[in-house]
Design a protein around this motif. Structure first.
Motif: not given
Lengths: 410, 314, 307
Positions: C106-107, C109-111, C113, C116, C197, C207
């Protein structure tokens, strides 16, 4: 500018931390009572290397408790080779140049040994190798490498000893008849080497065939097609060369396919935990160098076994444990006879080794195809009987008579 | 002014790197070689990544280079040094031929295809017993430079310098603009007249040449190779991890990442003989979680914040 | 549209090939299907994560390995069968998956791909090596008589147990289809997978959905781990080869196409066993996997261009 400075700082920090770590590991000892240093590399994340290193430490402790060698203590420095050639080579560099070891022992995989050989050649320190069965390693060493003492049999030694073994067994036990041999071999280097060696050795005397399979150790584990080929061939002796992960699933599959050879034999480097407890295991034969049952015929084996159990409270699971234990004793004995750790003297003393090993046989060094100092040349033929591995051949260390033929599936 | 001082730093660093054998023993040099190999692979992977294409085929080209070099020496009697050039060229030609087909793929499909190609190379080498030695691989008659540590180190360093040089050229030249444009928005890059395919092909061929060259250097330095050694998945995964931990889309990022992971792996091994890889894995997790832009990204951010703070003080 | 046509061509090809081979070499079909069942049932949970959370989980095989060891411990301690143990094990692995998701993925996910990907690579190393420390690399295997269940037709005797994996794979596909189309949570997951989105705008908790899907998929792979030990030995590195295989199968089917994984597995299983059936081609059985993947991917890309 700052970018670059930062990188310099990171690199400098890392390098100095690394250098410190390397130094720390060396330690400092007064010159007079300095211990004799034995450097060793094994794959510590693998059961073979893990238990090999444990058994070597056991031997070092035993020898030190008995007063050491030449009034000095032994010190074992083990570096993980991580089953990688470059890591294994770096480990040898460290042991020789940073730790200043007097000699080297260890080794398991041939792929790592091949990477280590150029470095070993550079320093020409005494090496007592506990692994590396591939003839490619011997080619890499060449005839000049008189400092290399190879305890483990080469692949072709093993093949030869099986040929001898089956000959002897058929002679002694008239009911055992072998004409057709089928080898299921894992497709990697280990299995392919077994196949090549067996083909030449069994080729004339027996009718021989084989097929490769992908070992479960590398994501395979589907034996249907190879067993299908074996069944069609109808061998008297079915032999598989793979890994411990293949042992039980292949048996289960053989049973499902009603494949019932006269002799069902496996040659993995180790067996799964509790294999003997499976009802399918009964009367499966195996190639190996050591089994706990040898305790009954060899005092050295019993001493090793009891010591290992007492120290680690777990049973030695592979022959790499007694082999590595032997390597330390052979080294210590040679140093004692040489009177020093000087390489030339040590090579001479080692060449005269005569050590009653826990493998249930006396180890001496004789020439093999290329190198001058080959230790063990034979493997043993064993059989699972009532959950234990019993030695069938060689007869001098036999612990049981063979059960033949392999019982039909119920 | 800024440009000049960074040139000086680079020069000083290079001299230090070249002079390492003067004050380091055989063991650190050996470790350095391994780190430099991974570093070069990480940088070359990053060079293609700047176009948005994620290759999982590093090990494939590395292994191809290894075998090309080893077999050229063994079967063709080629000079070892020359065989490195040959192997690099061979990897380049293969990449050129394959690139026509696979560079039309995007995102995960490109990655998977490069991965599959690597496996195909491995299986071919595995099965051509008489030519490639099969699963047992090939052993060279001798190691290049008779295995002298400084010489092997300089050879590897030369490969690394070449990689860094090309990478910097990519950063400063028209390539940079083109690749970045492709990465950010392929459609608009196309409409603004960037010949996407040509740029991708050039980048793919050049990075493949570098990876093949490093493979050849590796095989000549260790004197043997097997399919499992040459096409080890670690030659794909570790450079990726290094580049990401250091910071992607730059030359310095992958370098920092390679030093971090390379030193950590060797140091941990000596400190924790049993179980060092657990810590290694945790380090990777922690760095990714707490420095999502990599070491270098973090530094960049810190500097930006500091200069902001400095500005507000004035 | 192109997907459907592809599927139709696939189906026709498979039917023709199967009919031909069944007459000529029946074992190729039998063992091919058994292999396909295993491939598919391990790949499907990974396909779920990739299709909805859009993460390539390199620790996929390792989750199975953890579940396998868990099952082994439970079964040896309590003397129960893995088919009984699979339910609690699946629940525990689902919980572990959820925790891992919350703490790490989860931490990231914004980074980008790739972060991950490397994160799960780190997870994979840590899990494998932890298992190695706890259990050593020595393999373990429990014996169950039913694994050797056999069927004889004329001269031919073959194992039937491995068909269990075919059943599991089919059940997984049906179950997931029902979940994704009939339940609220499933519909939300599908929406998030297609457009996170957009889903967030219409009020779906993205989430929470990700967490749920991740837990569901790890639970499924946990169940597979439990059943896996009936057939195979377990050791710390047992899972990792399946990660790559699964990844390849998913790419071949097309991301998000879960029934397609089944088709891809059957195609691969049968082709592999076809090559294995002949002496000359035995050694090349592995290559067919990768050649097919490249062919399918390239074929689809060319078709996509034309359309």
């Amino acid at each position: 500018m700052k970018k670059a400075l930062l990188v310099i700082m990171i690199i400098a920090l890392a390098v100095s931390a690394f250098a410190m770590g390397a130094k720390e590991a060396t330690g400092t000892a007064p010159a007079g009572a300095a211990p004799i240093k034995i450097g060793a590399t094994w794959p510590l994340a693998d059961i073979t290397g893990k238990q090999g290193s444990m058994a070597a430490q056991q031997a070092v402790d035993e020898i030190n408790a008995a007063g050491g060698v030449l009034g000095r203590k032994l010190e074992l420095i083990v570096v993980d080779d991580e089953l990688k050639a470059d890591k294994g080579a770096a480990a040898i560099e460290k042991l020789v140049t940073v730790d200043n070891v007097d000699l080297l022992i260890g080794g398991m995989a041939s792929g790592v040994a091949l990477g280590q050989i150029p470095v070993m050649k550079k320093y020409a320190k005494v090496v007592i190798s506990t692994g590396a069965a591939s003839y490619k390693v011997e080619e890499g060493l060449g005839a000049e490498a008189d400092w290399y003492f190879h305890l483990h049999p080469w692949d072709y030694n093993q093949g030869q000893s099986y040929a001898d073994g089956w000959e002897a067994i058929q002679k002694k036990f008239g009911n055992v008849k072998i004409q057709k041999i089928f080898l299921a071999y894992e497709e990697g280097a280990f299995g392919k080497a077994s196949f090549d060696a067996s083909k030449t050795l069994f080729g004339g005397r027996y009718t021989f065939d084989g097929a490769p399979f992908k070992s479960a150790a590398f994501g395979g584990g589907d034996y249907a097609s190879v067993l299908e080929a074996a069944k069609k061939y109808g061998p008297d002796l079915f032999l598989w060369a793979g890994y411990d992960a293949d042992a039980l699933p292949m048996l289960e599959q053989a049973k499902a396919m009603k494949f019932n050879p006269g002799i069902y034999l496996g040659a993995p480097p180790g067996w799964p935990a509790d294999f003997g407890k499976s009802p399918l295991a009964e009367n499966v034969m195996l190639y190996g160098m050591w089994a706990p049952s040898i305790n009954g015929v060899s005092p050295a084996s019993k001493k090793f076994y009891d010591g290992f159990m007492a120290k680690y409270n777990t049973e030695p699971a592979t022959y790499f444990a007694p082999l590595s234990y032997s390597a330390v004793y052979i080294a210590a004995d040679a140093i004692k006879r040489a009177g020093s750790t000087d390489t030339a003297a040590l090579i001479k003393a080692l060449a005269a080794t005569n050590y009653a090993s826990p493998l249930g046989q006396t180890i001496t060094f004789t020439p093999s195809n290329i190198i001058k100092h080959q230790g063990v040349k034979n493997q043993k033929i064993l059989q699972w009987q009532k959950g234990r591995q019993e030695v069938i051949w060689p007869f001098e260390s036999a612990t049981a008579a063979p059960v033949y033929p392999f019982p039909a599936w119920k | 002014m800024k440009l000049k001082s960074s040139y000086i730093v680079v020069a000083v660093l290079s001299v230090i790197a070249i002079a390492f054998p003067a004050f380091l023993g055989a063991y650190p040099l050996n470790v350095a070689r391994s780190i430099m190999t991974y570093m070069a692979l990480a940088i070359s992977w990053d060079m293609l990544l700047r176009s948005g294409q994620i290759s999982f085929g590093i090990a494939g080209l590395f292994g191809l280079g290894s075998y090309a070099s080893a077999l050229a020496v063994l079967r063709g009697g080629m000079d070892p040094m020359l065989s490195i050039v040959f192997a690099a060229a061979f990897a380049g030609v293969m990449a050129y031929a394959l690139g026509f087909a696979i560079l039309r793929l995007r995102s995960m499909y490109f990655s998977i295809t490069t991965l599959a190609l690597m496996e195909i190379f491995r299986i071919v080498m595995h099965n051509l017993h008489d030519f490639s030695g099969g699963p047992e691989g090939v052993v060279l008659p001798s190691v290049i430079f008779k295995g002298a540590s400084p010489a092997l180190y300089w050879l590897c360093l030369a490969g690394l310098f070449l990689t860094i040089g090309v990478s910097w050229f990519f950063e400063k030249s028209k390539m940079h603009l083109a690749l970045t444009a492709i990465r950010n928005d392929e459609t608009s890059a196309r409409s603004s007249g960037v010949n996407i395919f040509n740029y991708l092909l050039i980048a793919f061929v050049i990075t493949s040449v570098l990876q093949g060259m490093m493979g050849a250097i590796q095989v000549q330095s260790y004197g043997f190779t097997t399919p499992d050694t040459a096409f080890d998945a670690n030659f794909t995964l570790l450079p990726l991890a290094m580049a990401l931990l250091g910071g992607i889309h730059s030359t310095i990022g992958p370098m920092a990442g390679a030093v971090l992971l390379g030193v950590a792996s060797e140091w941990l091994k000596l400190k924790i003989p049993y179980g060092h890889l657990v810590v290694y894995g945790i380090i990777i997790i922690l760095v990714i979680l707490f420095m999502p832009q990599g070491l270098f990204g973090l530094a960049r951010k810190a500097r930006r914040e500091r200069s902001k703070a400095g500005a507000s003080h004035e | 549209m192109a997907n459907k046509r592809n599927a139709a061509i696939f189906a026709a090809l498979i039917v023709a090939a199967v009919a031909g081979i069944l007459v000529w070499r029946p074992t190729v079909i039998i063992y091919g299907l058994q292999a396909a069942g295993l491939y598919a049932s391990i790949a499907i949970p990974m396909g779920l994560i990739l299709g909805i959370v859009h993460i390539v989980n390199l620790a996929h095989g390792e989750f199975m390995m953890v579940a396998a060891y868990l099952t082994y411990m439970v079964c040896t301690a309590l003397g129960i069968d893995p088919f009984v143990a699979m339910i609690p094990v699946a629940l525990v692995t689902a919980l572990v998956g959820f925790i891992v998701y919350k703490l790490t993925i989860r931490q990231a996910l914004k980074a980008p791909e790739l972060n991950q990907l490397i994160l799960t690579f780190g997870l994979a190393i840590s899990l494998t090596q932890l298992a190695n420390l706890l259990f050593t690399s020595q393999t373990r295997k429990m014996s169950f008589g039913y694994v050797s269940a056999s069927l004889s037709i004329g001269e031919l005797s073959f194992g039937v147990y491995n068909f269990v994996f075919v059943a599991i794979a089919v059940l997984m596909v049906i179950g997931l289809r029902l979940f994704l189309t009939r339940t609220t949570a499933g519909k939300a997951a599908l929406a998030v997978g297609q457009n996170p989105k957009g889903a967030a705008i219409v009020g779906i908790d993205v989430d929470k959905t990700y967490g749920l899907v991740f837990a569901l998929a790890t639970g499924m792979v946990g169940m597979m781990g439990a059943i896996f030990i009936t057939r195979s030995s377990i050791f710390p590195a047992v899972g990792s080869p399946f990660t790559m295989k699964s990844f390849c199968l998913i790419a071949m089917a097309g991301i998000g196409n879960i029934p397609g994984i089944l088709g891809a597995s059957v195609l691969l299983g049968i082709s592999e066993n076809f090559l294995k059936a002949f002496r000359e081609t035995r050694g090349w059985a592995d290559i067919v996997f990768f050649v097919l993947i490249i062919t399918v991917i390239l074929g689809r890309s060319i078709k996509g261009k034309k359309a």
